[in-house]
Design a protein around this motif. Sequence first.
Motif, PDB file in Angstrom:
ATOM      1  N   THR A  64      -0.141   3.358  -3.955  1.00 20.67           N
ATOM      2  CA  THR A  64      -1.764   3.541  -3.998  1.00 20.67           C
ATOM      3  C   THR A  64      -2.012   4.829  -3.992  1.00 20.67           C
ATOM      4  O   THR A  64      -1.406   5.717  -3.405  1.00 20.67           O
ATOM      5  CB  THR A  64      -2.402   2.780  -3.165  1.00 20.67           C
ATOM      6  N   ASP A  68      -7.806   5.168  -4.986  1.00 22.54           N
ATOM      7  CA  ASP A  68      -7.779   3.858  -5.061  1.00 22.54           C
ATOM      8  C   ASP A  68      -8.027   3.140  -3.820  1.00 22.54           C
ATOM      9  O   ASP A  68      -8.621   2.247  -3.591  1.00 22.54           O
ATOM     10  CB  ASP A  68      -6.579   3.592  -5.896  1.00 22.54           C
ATOM     11  N   PRO A 124       0.449   1.375   0.381  1.00 19.97           N
ATOM     12  CA  PRO A 124      -0.734   0.692   0.628  1.00 19.97           C
ATOM     13  C   PRO A 124      -1.040   0.436   2.308  1.00 19.97           C
ATOM     14  O   PRO A 124      -1.940   0.554   2.847  1.00 19.97           O
ATOM     15  CB  PRO A 124      -0.896  -0.607  -0.005  1.00 19.97           C
TER      16      PRO A 124
END
Length: 151
Positions: A64, A68, A124
């Motif tokens: 990521t 985002d 993430p």
Amino acid sequence: MKVTDRSPLQPTPRTVPVSTPGARRGRRAIARHHLAAARTATRALGYRTLSGNIAADVTNGRLTRTGDFLDRIGGSDLPDGQKSWFGRHVAKAFRTAHDGADAIRVWAQHRTTSHWVHVHVYNPTDPALYTALQTYKATRHLAAADFTECA
């Protein structure tokens, strides 16, 4: 040092076989084909090709970008300048945690200017994202208890 009986003025023996004229024409035709394909390719395809599997991982959610990540946790209302500074805080936290090593980089299109830029991407669940969320003043309000427990 190895001593040879050849004088330095003698040419070295050819180790690569000489190609035939037909093979040369075939290679030239392939090169022309590749050049024509490269001329017609879009810029997005070129940058996507440069990024390779990393861009595919970003698209599929295995990696990521910081912008985002902020959008996902509710920071989409932050201006681009603050998102940029958040990214710098994440990069600093990542370098601190990984002995000065930088994160993986990928070519991505900028959200507002549409220019292609080289940005860092992270897992993430990387602790650097959540550390920067708490240390950067503009994103402290997003650091709720349920987000910090994931780190």
